[in-house]
Each structure stands twice: as structure tokens, then as C-alpha cells.
Design a protein around this motif. Structure first.
Motif, PDB file in Angstrom:
ATOM      1  N   THR A   1      -9.836 -67.446 -37.534  1.00 42.79           N
ATOM      2  CA  THR A   1      -9.240 -68.780 -37.672  1.00 42.79           C
ATOM      3  C   THR A   1      -8.119 -68.762 -38.698  1.00 42.79           C
ATOM      4  N   LEU A   2      -8.373 -68.132 -39.843  1.00 43.99           N
ATOM      5  CA  LEU A   2      -7.339 -68.029 -40.873  1.00 43.99           C
ATOM      6  C   LEU A   2      -6.155 -67.220 -40.365  1.00 43.99           C
ATOM      7  N   ARG A   3      -6.430 -66.105 -39.718  1.00 43.08           N
ATOM      8  CA  ARG A   3      -5.352 -65.244 -39.221  1.00 43.08           C
ATOM      9  C   ARG A   3      -4.457 -66.001 -38.247  1.00 43.08           C
ATOM     10  N   THR A   4      -5.059 -66.755 -37.344  1.00 45.91           N
ATOM     11  CA  THR A   4      -4.282 -67.531 -36.372  1.00 45.91           C
ATOM     12  C   THR A   4      -3.459 -68.612 -37.063  1.00 45.91           C
ATOM     13  N   THR A   5      -4.065 -69.295 -38.026  1.00 43.62           N
ATOM     14  CA  THR A   5      -3.363 -70.369 -38.744  1.00 43.62           C
ATOM     15  C   THR A   5      -2.154 -69.827 -39.492  1.00 43.62           C
ATOM     16  N   LEU A   6      -2.333 -68.725 -40.203  1.00 43.71           N
ATOM     17  CA  LEU A   6      -1.223 -68.141 -40.963  1.00 43.71           C
ATOM     18  C   LEU A   6      -0.111 -67.656 -40.038  1.00 43.71           C
ATOM     19  N   ALA A   7      -0.494 -67.055 -38.918  1.00 42.23           N
ATOM     20  CA  ALA A   7       0.513 -66.559 -37.974  1.00 42.23           C
ATOM     21  C   ALA A   7       1.295 -67.708 -37.352  1.00 42.23           C
ATOM     22  N   ASP A   8       0.583 -68.765 -36.959  1.00 45.47           N
ATOM     23  CA  ASP A   8       1.247 -69.898 -36.309  1.00 45.47           C
ATOM     24  C   ASP A   8       2.116 -70.688 -37.275  1.00 45.47           C
ATOM     25  N   GLU A   9       1.619 -70.899 -38.489  1.00 43.48           N
ATOM     26  CA  GLU A   9       2.322 -71.763 -39.438  1.00 43.48           C
ATOM     27  C   GLU A   9       3.397 -71.031 -40.230  1.00 43.48           C
ATOM     28  N   LEU A  10       3.124 -69.769 -40.603  1.00 41.72           N
ATOM     29  CA  LEU A  10       4.015 -69.070 -41.530  1.00 41.72           C
ATOM     30  C   LEU A  10       4.493 -67.714 -41.029  1.00 41.72           C
ATOM     31  N   GLY A  11       3.946 -67.245 -39.928  1.00 41.33           N
ATOM     32  CA  GLY A  11       4.308 -65.922 -39.442  1.00 41.33           C
ATOM     33  C   GLY A  11       3.803 -64.807 -40.341  1.00 41.33           C
ATOM     34  N   LEU A  12       2.665 -65.024 -40.996  1.00 40.14           N
ATOM     35  CA  LEU A  12       2.115 -64.055 -41.946  1.00 40.14           C
ATOM     36  C   LEU A  12       0.748 -63.568 -41.495  1.00 40.14           C
ATOM     37  N   ASP A  13       0.366 -62.400 -42.029  1.00 44.26           N
ATOM     38  CA  ASP A  13      -0.997 -61.899 -41.875  1.00 44.26           C
ATOM     39  C   ASP A  13      -1.804 -62.279 -43.108  1.00 44.26           C
ATOM     40  N   PRO A  14      -3.127 -62.278 -43.007  1.00 42.30           N
ATOM     41  CA  PRO A  14      -3.945 -62.523 -44.203  1.00 42.30           C
ATOM     42  C   PRO A  14      -3.665 -61.484 -45.283  1.00 42.30           C
ATOM     43  N   SER A  15      -3.926 -61.862 -46.517  1.00 46.97           N
ATOM     44  CA  SER A  15      -3.679 -60.971 -47.653  1.00 46.97           C
ATOM     45  C   SER A  15      -4.580 -59.744 -47.581  1.00 46.97           C
ATOM     46  N   ALA A  16      -4.248 -58.742 -48.392  1.00 48.59           N
ATOM     47  CA  ALA A  16      -5.044 -57.508 -48.426  1.00 48.59           C
ATOM     48  C   ALA A  16      -6.485 -57.802 -48.825  1.00 48.59           C
ATOM     49  N   GLU A  17      -6.680 -58.747 -49.735  1.00 49.12           N
ATOM     50  CA  GLU A  17      -8.039 -59.095 -50.165  1.00 49.12           C
ATOM     51  C   GLU A  17      -8.856 -59.652 -49.005  1.00 49.12           C
ATOM     52  N   ILE A  18      -8.249 -60.534 -48.211  1.00 50.37           N
ATOM     53  CA  ILE A  18      -8.963 -61.132 -47.085  1.00 50.37           C
ATOM     54  C   ILE A  18      -9.260 -60.083 -46.021  1.00 50.37           C
ATOM     55  N   GLN A  19      -8.301 -59.191 -45.782  1.00 47.94           N
ATOM     56  CA  GLN A  19      -8.539 -58.129 -44.807  1.00 47.94           C
ATOM     57  C   GLN A  19      -9.663 -57.203 -45.264  1.00 47.94           C
ATOM     58  N   ALA A  20      -9.748 -56.964 -46.569  1.00 45.45           N
ATOM     59  CA  ALA A  20     -10.839 -56.141 -47.100  1.00 45.45           C
ATOM     60  C   ALA A  20     -12.186 -56.826 -46.885  1.00 45.45           C
ATOM     61  N   LEU A  21     -12.217 -58.149 -47.017  1.00 40.99           N
ATOM     62  CA  LEU A  21     -13.453 -58.888 -46.754  1.00 40.99           C
ATOM     63  C   LEU A  21     -13.872 -58.731 -45.295  1.00 40.99           C
ATOM     64  N   GLN A  22     -12.885 -58.783 -44.395  1.00 43.24           N
ATOM     65  CA  GLN A  22     -13.209 -58.610 -42.978  1.00 43.24           C
ATOM     66  C   GLN A  22     -13.815 -57.231 -42.723  1.00 43.24           C
ATOM     67  N   ARG A  23     -13.234 -56.202 -43.333  1.00 42.21           N
ATOM     68  CA  ARG A  23     -13.758 -54.844 -43.141  1.00 42.21           C
ATOM     69  C   ARG A  23     -15.172 -54.718 -43.701  1.00 42.21           C
ATOM     70  N   THR A  24     -15.424 -55.394 -44.818  1.00 40.48           N
ATOM     71  CA  THR A  24     -16.772 -55.371 -45.397  1.00 40.48           C
ATOM     72  C   THR A  24     -17.785 -55.987 -44.442  1.00 40.48           C
ATOM     73  N   VAL A  25     -17.407 -57.098 -43.820  1.00 41.24           N
ATOM     74  CA  VAL A  25     -18.302 -57.750 -42.861  1.00 41.24           C
ATOM     75  C   VAL A  25     -18.537 -56.841 -41.659  1.00 41.24           C
ATOM     76  N   LEU A  26     -17.475 -56.192 -41.169  1.00 40.76           N
ATOM     77  CA  LEU A  26     -17.608 -55.304 -40.012  1.00 40.76           C
ATOM     78  C   LEU A  26     -18.520 -54.121 -40.324  1.00 40.76           C
ATOM     79  N   ARG A  27     -18.402 -53.570 -41.531  1.00 42.61           N
ATOM     80  CA  ARG A  27     -19.235 -52.425 -41.905  1.00 42.61           C
ATOM     81  C   ARG A  27     -20.708 -52.808 -42.022  1.00 42.61           C
ATOM     82  N   SER A  28     -20.949 -54.075 -42.358  1.00 43.32           N
ATOM     83  CA  SER A  28     -22.344 -54.509 -42.529  1.00 43.32           C
ATOM     84  C   SER A  28     -23.011 -54.841 -41.206  1.00 43.32           C
TER      85      SER A  28
END
Length: 322
Positions: A294-321
Motif C-alpha cells: 500500500t505504501l509502495r503504491t501510494t509513493l509511486a502514484d503520488e511522488l514517483g518514489l520507492d519506499p526508503s531503505a529502512e522500509i524496504q529492510a522491514l519488508q525483507r525482515t517480514v519475508l524472512r520470517s
């Protein structure tokens, strides 16, 4: 025959009621400045009318059970500018007078230059009679103050002092001052690891925010900037409160609050990150990954950005768990 009071009535009789805003005392429980709010400090009920109060449980001794009133003037800016005196709304009606009072209030106990008042009232296009008109507004405000019996920290509320005017008030007369003090102390407690105390004090501070500051005031550049500053301070207080809750292991309890916060602040990655983290810690991995998308889509649509490195690290942590 002995008639015994019901148990609840006996308990109530041990307490006295003290309305702190106006020092009104009578039988009941204790009331103080602020208002009751839910556990999440960013959501409130309709403020309604009358001074804001909260209930506390400690008993207060009353010298007399009879109702008595002490002259106290209170100023509220959250949810709209309101001036309370002896339980009555004394807020100025004329828009320019109200705007000038708001400016003097947010700069209370400091001399506000006449030129600053003119800039706020008319921005870059003041009329030729701006100085005279400002003096007229000051006269109208003094008339209101005198007629209503409004009082400041030393009796006189509005003081003429070159090169402008000064609104002289005690800190506890203004809700903004109380908000700032509680936020500052709460953040200080958090920095020293006193998480429970920090959480309680920050929640108390945020409970006083019952709506957008000065919402009933026409705002020029200066007042608009002040409101933006207060809104940023509220976000900082919310972030500190969330940090304290995480430190206390209350991430499960935070999920509903964080969902509300990301809805209110859809571009605030920090709130999104805490929601993803809370969901992940609670074992709700699919929801955590959905929150990331949801965050990734919002940032891409509104600002043309990807989530920050910290947020991407959180995603990887969730995937590993998983």
C-alpha cells in the motif's frame, strides 16, 4: 430505624468536585483541564460547548460545599480560538479583532510590533488607514476585555508597550502552552528511558488537541505558519508516543492506532514503517506485506518514489520470517 446510604453514594460522598478551569467547587468528582479521549490520542469526540474538562480520581478537599467562582480567563486555540471567562464564551465576533487577538495570544508575553499586526491582518496590501484601523481594533478588543472582566497574569490583559502591544497571560491560561510543556517533558522522559511515564504524559498532551488550531480564525502568513508548526509538533508527539508504546511491548495494541495514522498521514513513511513492524511482530505477516505494498503504491502514484531503505529492510525482515 437506621437508613443506610447505598454503597455508591457513600463512595461519592468522600470526594469533592473542583473545576480547575474556574475553581468551582461542589460535591462529586474532580475535573481538570483537557478532555476525556480514547486510548488513541489522535481521535476525539466532538468537543461540544463549554470549557474542556477531564475527570481524575483523587479526592479534593473543599473548604465549603457551596458553589463559588474565582475570576479566571482561559484561552483555547485547539479546535478554534475560544476565550472562556467564568464559564462563558467571550470570544470576539469581528473577524479582524479575533485575528489580532489570535496573533497576540500565540506571541503572548512578548511585544508584537504594530507593523507585524498589520502584516498579519492585510499581508502585502494594507490600506492607507492601516495604523488607524489597527488602533480601532485594539480599542474594540479593550472594550471586550473591560466589559467581560477578562484578566491576565497581573490583572491587566492587553498592554500598550512601544512599539506595539502585549497580551499578558499566565502559562496555565493557554491550552497551547500546556500542550507544549507536556510534549517537551514527555519526549524528555522518553529519551531517559522512562517509557511508561512518557507514554502517559504524551497521551495526556495529545488528548488536549481536539481539532485544528485556530480553525475559526482568518489566518494570514504569520498565523498560518504558526499552525503548521503546531501540526508538526503534534506529529512529533505522536511519533514519540508510538516509540514509547513499542518500548513497552504494546505493538499489538498499536495496530488500530497506526492504521488510523497512516490514513491521516498517507505519505508519512515512519508511521507506515511502524505499522509494518507492529503487524510483523504480531505474526500477521500477510497484512504486514500488504501494508508495505500500500505504501509502495501510494509513493509511486503520488511522488514517483520507492519506499526508503529502512522500509524496504522491514519488508525483507517480514519475508524472512515467513
Amino acid at each position: 430505624m437506621i437508613i443506610r446510604k447505598p454503597q455508591a453514594a457513600r463512595r461519592v460522598s468522600r470526594f469533592r468536585m473542583a473545576v480547575v478551569d474556574y475553581n468551582l467547587r461542589y460535591e462529586g468528582c474532580t475535573l481538570g483541564f483537557g478532555r476525556l479521549a480514547g486510548y488513541f490520542p489522535g481521535i476525539f469526540n466532538d468537543p461540544g460547548s463549554g470549557p474542556r474538562v477531564v475527570a481524575t480520581s483523587h479526592p479534593v478537599e473543599s473548604k465549603s460545599p457551596s458553589l463559588r467562582t474565582v475570576r479566571v480567563t482561559r484561552f483555547e486555540i485547539f479546535g478554534g480560538l475560544t476565550v472562556w471567562h467564568q464559564g462563558r464564551d467571550r470570544t470576539p465576533s469581528p473577524p479582524k479583532v479575533r485575528q489580532m487577538l489570535a496573533l497576540l495570544l500565540v506571541q503572548s508575553n512578548r511585544v508584537v510590533h504594530v507593523d507585524t499586526i498589520i502584516d498579519e491582518l492585510w499581508d502585502t496590501e494594507p490600506p492607507a488607514s492601516a495604523v488607524t484601523t489597527t488602533q480601532t481594533y485594539v480599542y474594540q478588543l479593550r472594550k471586550l476585555i473591560g466589559g467581560a472582566g477578562l484578566v491576565g497574569s497581573s490583572g491587566e490583559l492587553l498592554v500598550t508597550q512601544s512599539p506595539g502591544y502585549l497580551l499578558r497571560v499566565d502559562p496555565d491560561q493557554v491550552d497551547e502552552t500546556a500542550f507544549r510543556a507536556r510534549v517537551a517533558r514527555g519526549r524528555g522522559l522518553l529519551a531517559h528511558g522512562r517509557h511508561e511515564e512518557a507514554s502517559a504524559l504524551l497521551r495526556e498532551a495529545l488528548a488536549g488537541w481536539v481539532g485544528s488550531p485556530l480553525s475559526n480564525v482568518t489566518r494570514g502568513r504569520l498565523l498560518s505558519a504558526h499552525v503548521v508548526h503546531l501540526e508538526e509538533l503534534r506529529i512529533a508527539a505522536l511519533m514519540a508516543w508510538v516509540e514509547a508504546q513499542f518500548a513497552l511491548g504494546r505493538h499489538r495494541d498499536l495496530i488500530a492506532d497506526l492504521r488510523a495514522l497512516v490514513t491521516e498521514h498517507p505519505l508519512n513513511e515512519w508511521f507506515h514503517g511502524r505499522l509494518i513492524e507492529a503487524l510483523g511482530r504480531a505474526g500477521r505477516r500477510s497484512e504486514a506485506l500488504l501494508a508495505y505494498q500500500t505504501l509502495r503504491t501510494t509513493l509511486a502514484d503520488e511522488l514517483g518514489l520507492d519506499p526508503s531503505a529502512e522500509i524496504q529492510a522491514l519488508q525483507r525482515t517480514v519475508l524472512r520470517s515467513a
